[in-house]
Enzyme design. Structure first.
Site, PDB file in Angstrom:
ATOM      1  NE  ARG A 191      71.568  12.554  76.755  1.00  0.00           N
ATOM      2  CZ  ARG A 191      70.319  13.009  76.687  1.00  0.00           C
ATOM      3  NH1 ARG A 191      69.912  13.961  77.500  1.00  0.00           N
ATOM      4  NH2 ARG A 191      69.480  12.530  75.788  1.00  0.00           N
ATOM      5  CG  HIS A 205      67.936  11.376  80.579  1.00  0.00           C
ATOM      6  ND1 HIS A 205      68.408  12.618  80.939  1.00  0.00           N
ATOM      7  CD2 HIS A 205      67.244  10.920  81.650  1.00  0.00           C
ATOM      8  CE1 HIS A 205      68.011  12.906  82.165  1.00  0.00           C
ATOM      9  NE2 HIS A 205      67.303  11.893  82.617  1.00  0.00           N
ATOM     10  CE1 TYR A 222      66.190  12.699  73.594  1.00  0.00           C
ATOM     11  CE2 TYR A 222      64.977  10.752  74.284  1.00  0.00           C
ATOM     12  CZ  TYR A 222      66.092  11.566  74.377  1.00  0.00           C
ATOM     13  OH  TYR A 222      67.115  11.248  75.256  1.00  0.00           O
TER      14      TYR A 222
END
Length: 351
Positions: A252, A256, A265
């Site tokens: 990805r 998100h 992160y």
């Protein structure tokens, strides 16, 4: 365990055919169909992010980097099959025939965005994690009981394998040998949690062993590998041999959702070595004589026009009926909800 589940690929990062057994199977029509659909959904995806940033669309879940996984698997479906997507699989549903306008409407919080076109079995996107897996198994079981050759596919991310619904769905499908493909897109993160912090398994494919079904790992950025391996799994399902678990290893690229900041992160350098799935297909097309500059420009214009037309239609859609919020929750509306409805409608009139 990883050596027991090697990643299957047909073309490498440089667009070179590495599995000669597919040389006679791959043709120009298939290659162009895969590429066109990847370009189409990427155009849609990038437009959606822009619309969200402009306040013209709600919070949005991007999928750039996962086009090969979604297009390759969706094109392996047949017309009467069932699709059970997550909130990130609108690329797959668009490829399978869902209206682009209604997909935009979904991301604007409109109930019309959950309505599939006539003759297409597409469930509304599942936002709760993994809840769609038992549904997919149930739909496949119904098709088996009816004696059809229809199958279903359940899309899910790596985080879904930590949910009970994952195990319940796979166990049921295995026990009753139903025609379903469990299609995992392993993009390395469940929101902000990396795979190694949510499971001790080195692969997701190996989880198939507990349920007595085949488990395979594929290069999720190799659209040809995704297409042919998913097709094999569907053929197996239609022949009465039961479910398959597919782990498509992908990446990805972005956040998100548009409400997320992956820099909090995910190390900045992580994923930089991964070749973009569209770039890989472009290299393959150029290496083997499928590249046609005029055709490329034509489909770029075509997809952009389609996206812009869908945006215009979405923004000119009739205003929603606020009563729908109240009217479609219970078969018989409880007194308390009826009072709330009456109160809210009175409030709107006063405004």
């Amino acid at each position: 365990m990883e050596q027991n589940y090697p990643i299957k690929r047909i073309i490498d990062d440089k667009g070179i055919l590495v599995d000669a057994s597919y040389e006679q199977t791959i043709n120009e029509e298939l290659v162009k169909d895969l590429y066109y659909n990847m370009l189409r959904i990427r155009t849609y995806d990038r437009k959606s992010i822009n619309l969200q940033r402009q306040g013209r669309l709600g919070t949005y879940a991007p999928f750039e980097g996962q086009e090969a996984a979604q297009v390759g698997s969706a094109l392996a479906l047949e017309e009467n099959d069932w699709v059970f997507p997550t909130y990130r699989d609108h690329g797959a549903t668009l490829t399978f025939g869902k209206s682009m306008t209604r997909t935009f409407l979904y991301w604007n919080g409109r109930v019309e965005g959950c309505v599939p076109p006539e003759g297409r079995n597409i469930f509304p996107p599942a936002v709760p994690i993994a809840t769609q897996l038992p549904h997919a198994a149930g739909a496949a079981w119904a098709e088996k009981l009816r004696g059809t050759k229809n199958a279903s596919i359940a899309y899910f991310g790596d985080g879904a394998t930590s949910e009970g619904d994952f195990h319940e769905g796979l166990n049921f499908a295995s026990v009753f040998k139903v025609p379903v493909v469990f299609f995992n897109q392993n993009n390395g993160y469940a929101i902000s949690v990396p795979m190694e912090k949510q499971m001790n398994s080195k692969t997701i494919a190996q989880k198939s062993v507990a349920y007595g079904m085949p488990g395979i790992r594929i290069d999720g950025n190799d659209c040809l590998a995704v297409y042919f391996e998913t097709k094999k799994a569907f053929d197996r399902a239609r022949n009465g041999d039961g479910p398959t678990l597919i782990e498509a290893v992908t990446w990805r690229k972005g956040a998100h959702t548009t409400a997320d900041d992956p820099s909090k992160y995910r190390p900045a350098e992580q994923g930089q070595h991964i070749v973009d799935p569209m770039e890989r297909m472009e290299l393959f097309m150029k290496n083997y004589g499928y590249w046609d500059e005029q055709w490329i420009e034509e489909i770029k214009e075509k997809t952009m026009n389609e996206v812009e037309a869908a945006v215009e239609e979405m923004e000119n859609y009739p205003a929603p009926n606020v009563e729908d919020v109240f009217d479609h929750v219970y078969a018989v509306m409880p007194k308390q909800l009826a009072e709330q409805k009456e109160s809210y409608l009175a409030h709107l009139e006063r405004r």
